[in-house]
Design a protein around this motif. Structure first.
Motif, PDB file in Angstrom:
ATOM      1  N   ASP A 132       0.795  -1.233   0.000  1.00 60.77           N
ATOM      2  CA  ASP A 132       0.000   0.000   0.000  1.00 60.77           C
ATOM      3  C   ASP A 132       0.827   1.283   0.000  1.00 60.77           C
ATOM      4  O   ASP A 132       0.285   2.383   0.074  1.00 60.77           O
ATOM      5  N   ARG A 133       2.145   1.174  -0.087  1.00 56.64           N
ATOM      6  CA  ARG A 133       2.978   2.377  -0.167  1.00 56.64           C
ATOM      7  C   ARG A 133       3.467   2.520  -1.615  1.00 56.64           C
ATOM      8  O   ARG A 133       4.236   1.691  -2.104  1.00 56.64           O
ATOM      9  N   LEU A 134       3.008   3.555  -2.281  1.00 53.43           N
ATOM     10  CA  LEU A 134       3.284   3.710  -3.710  1.00 53.43           C
ATOM     11  C   LEU A 134       4.272   4.846  -3.958  1.00 53.43           C
ATOM     12  O   LEU A 134       4.039   5.995  -3.560  1.00 53.43           O
ATOM     13  N   ARG A 174      10.017  12.672  -2.048  1.00 53.85           N
ATOM     14  CA  ARG A 174      11.472  12.669  -2.158  1.00 53.85           C
ATOM     15  C   ARG A 174      12.015  11.287  -1.814  1.00 53.85           C
ATOM     16  O   ARG A 174      11.479  10.581  -0.967  1.00 53.85           O
ATOM     17  N   VAL A 175      13.092  10.910  -2.512  1.00 46.82           N
ATOM     18  CA  VAL A 175      13.807   9.670  -2.199  1.00 46.82           C
ATOM     19  C   VAL A 175      15.274  10.025  -2.020  1.00 46.82           C
ATOM     20  O   VAL A 175      15.863  10.697  -2.867  1.00 46.82           O
ATOM     21  N   PRO A 178       3.702   7.076   4.720  1.00 43.20           N
ATOM     22  CA  PRO A 178       4.644   7.348   5.814  1.00 43.20           C
ATOM     23  C   PRO A 178       6.092   7.088   5.407  1.00 43.20           C
ATOM     24  O   PRO A 178       6.377   6.198   4.611  1.00 43.20           O
ATOM     25  N   ALA A 179       6.988   7.884   5.990  1.00 42.93           N
ATOM     26  CA  ALA A 179       8.412   7.755   5.679  1.00 42.93           C
ATOM     27  C   ALA A 179       8.959   6.428   6.203  1.00 42.93           C
ATOM     28  O   ALA A 179       8.568   5.964   7.266  1.00 42.93           O
ATOM     29  N   ASP A 201       6.911  -3.008   3.479  1.00 41.10           N
ATOM     30  CA  ASP A 201       7.826  -2.677   4.568  1.00 41.10           C
ATOM     31  C   ASP A 201       9.237  -3.081   4.139  1.00 41.10           C
ATOM     32  O   ASP A 201       9.447  -3.522   3.009  1.00 41.10           O
ATOM     33  N   ALA A 202      10.189  -2.932   5.037  1.00 42.82           N
ATOM     34  CA  ALA A 202      11.600  -3.141   4.683  1.00 42.82           C
ATOM     35  C   ALA A 202      11.961  -4.604   4.482  1.00 42.82           C
ATOM     36  O   ALA A 202      13.079  -4.906   4.051  1.00 42.82           O
ATOM     37  N   ALA A 203      11.031  -5.523   4.757  1.00 46.65           N
ATOM     38  CA  ALA A 203      11.346  -6.947   4.619  1.00 46.65           C
ATOM     39  C   ALA A 203      10.476  -7.662   3.597  1.00 46.65           C
ATOM     40  O   ALA A 203      10.750  -8.810   3.249  1.00 46.65           O
TER      41      ALA A 203
END
Length: 372
Positions: free
Chosen positions: A259-261, A295-296, A319-320, A348-350
């Motif tokens: 869900d993070r695009l 921003r990235v 969210p960041a 997420d990060a995993a």
């Protein structure tokens, strides 16, 4: 056998067939190319027992016949002959004499009867693809083919025609994965492919087909069974055994709820990743993406060389958070994106990350994150 053929014509055909021949062979005949002079042409054939390439070229056949000579030696000789020369090949006893102008070579032969041939009969499924479509299918998937021999069923491109959900139009689908990334590409199902079996086309076959496509535009005829596949590309006919085994259910690793695009220009992202990884050693191929509002920030930390970072504009409203990827794997995917925007769907990060040009894109990629 005695035949005369134009040097450029012979060189091109030898280039196609000799690349199949392995440099080291325990079976001497597999180092050779089969030369068959008949009618108005010279047929060249090479094989490694799993892959076979045949090409016929126009030639002046004075005496029909067939023999085998070292593929790499003959290729090197013809490559060094003067442009525009006429090459004469004549066989006497156990030698072939190659003559062009004042140059003359005598090569050892092995009996034609000992040369192994992969049978091409009984390939019930046949269809045609354009050169452009087949190039896309290969280029957008083959970088993800596994090189790990223990999981041999991942050492190729999985080609199949799955049933469409809801009775929609079926597609010809190509998939490759090495466990770290996955590439999937779809085309409208060509006529004749409706009953095709699920097959895994080996890496070497894919590479040889791609080489031939560099020199050819036009339709490519494909015929296959559950154990073999054949490609007719111009004057070349390539036949390969298929990988035996079952390709894993790749649909299970394609995320559907990320869900993070992130939306970003793929060329800007690729150039940024390439720049910051200039300081990375082979041991530290990880690049960290720090996502914040529109921003990235790319960053690399190398214990030997120091640190690097770069800010890139992007469209991001979730969210960041930070996520790490193998920079080479990420670049492989970004190089296949043709549009001005790429969608990166994250959880997420995993969790596996989904990358595509858009919802209707024919190509889809999955990339596993790294711990950074």
């Amino acid at each position: 056998m005695k035949v005369v053929v134009e040097r450029a014509t012979l060189l091109k055909a030898l280039g196609h067939v000799q690349s199949v021949v392995e440099r080291r062979n325990t079976i001497p005949i597999l180092s050779n190319v089969l030369l068959s002079a008949e009618g108005g042409g010279l047929k060249l054939m090479a094989t490694d027992l799993d892959l076979q390439v045949v090409e016929t070229v126009e030639a002046d056949v004075e005496t029909p016949g067939a023999t085998t000579v070292s593929a790499h030696t003959l290729f090197d000789i013809v490559r060094k002959l003067p442009d525009g020369s006429q090459v004469s090949l004549s066989q006497a006893e156990r030698r072939v004499t190659v003559t062009a102008g004042r140059a003359r070579f005598q090569l050892q032969t092995l009996p034609r009867e000992d040369f192994p041939v992969i049978g091409e009969s009984d390939l019930p499924t046949s269809f045609t693809l354009s050169s452009a479509d087949l190039r896309d299918l290969i280029d957008k998937t083959r970088f993800a083919i596994s090189t790990e021999e223990t999981r041999y069923y991942l050492n190729g491109i999985f080609l199949h025609a799955p049933q469409a959900p809801g009775g929609g139009a079926r597609k010809l689908r190509a998939v490759a994965t090495d466990g770290h990334r996955l590439a999937r590409f779809e085309l409208p199902l060509p006529e004749g492919a409706e009953a095709m079996p699920d097959v895994i086309v080996p890496r070497k076959c894919v590479a040889e087909v791609r080489k031939l496509l560099d020199e050819r535009d036009g339709p490519v005829e494909i015929a296959l069974s559950s154990s073999k596949i054949r490609f007719r590309i111009g004057a070349a006919l390539l036949t390969s055994k298929l990988i035996e085994g079952s390709f894993p259910d790749y649909n299970r690793v394609i995320p559907t709820a990320n869900d993070r695009l992130l939306r970003i220009d793929p060329h800007t992202l690729a150039e940024g990743v390439d720049r910051v990884t200039a300081i990375a050693s082979d041991k530290t191929r990880a690049v960290k993406l720090s996502l914040d509002s529109d921003r990235v920030t790319l960053s690399v930390t190398s214990p030997e060389n120091g640190t690097a970072s770069e800010d890139l504009p992007a469209i991001y409203g979730a969210p960041a958070f930070d996520v790490g990827f193998n920079s080479r794997y990420l670049l492989d995917i970004l190089q296949q994106v043709e549009g001005d925007e790429v969608e990166v769907h994250l959880a997420d990060a995993a969790a596996p990350t989904l990358i595509r040009e858009g919802e209707d894109s024919s190509a889809l990629y999955v990339l596993m994150p790294m711990r950074v």
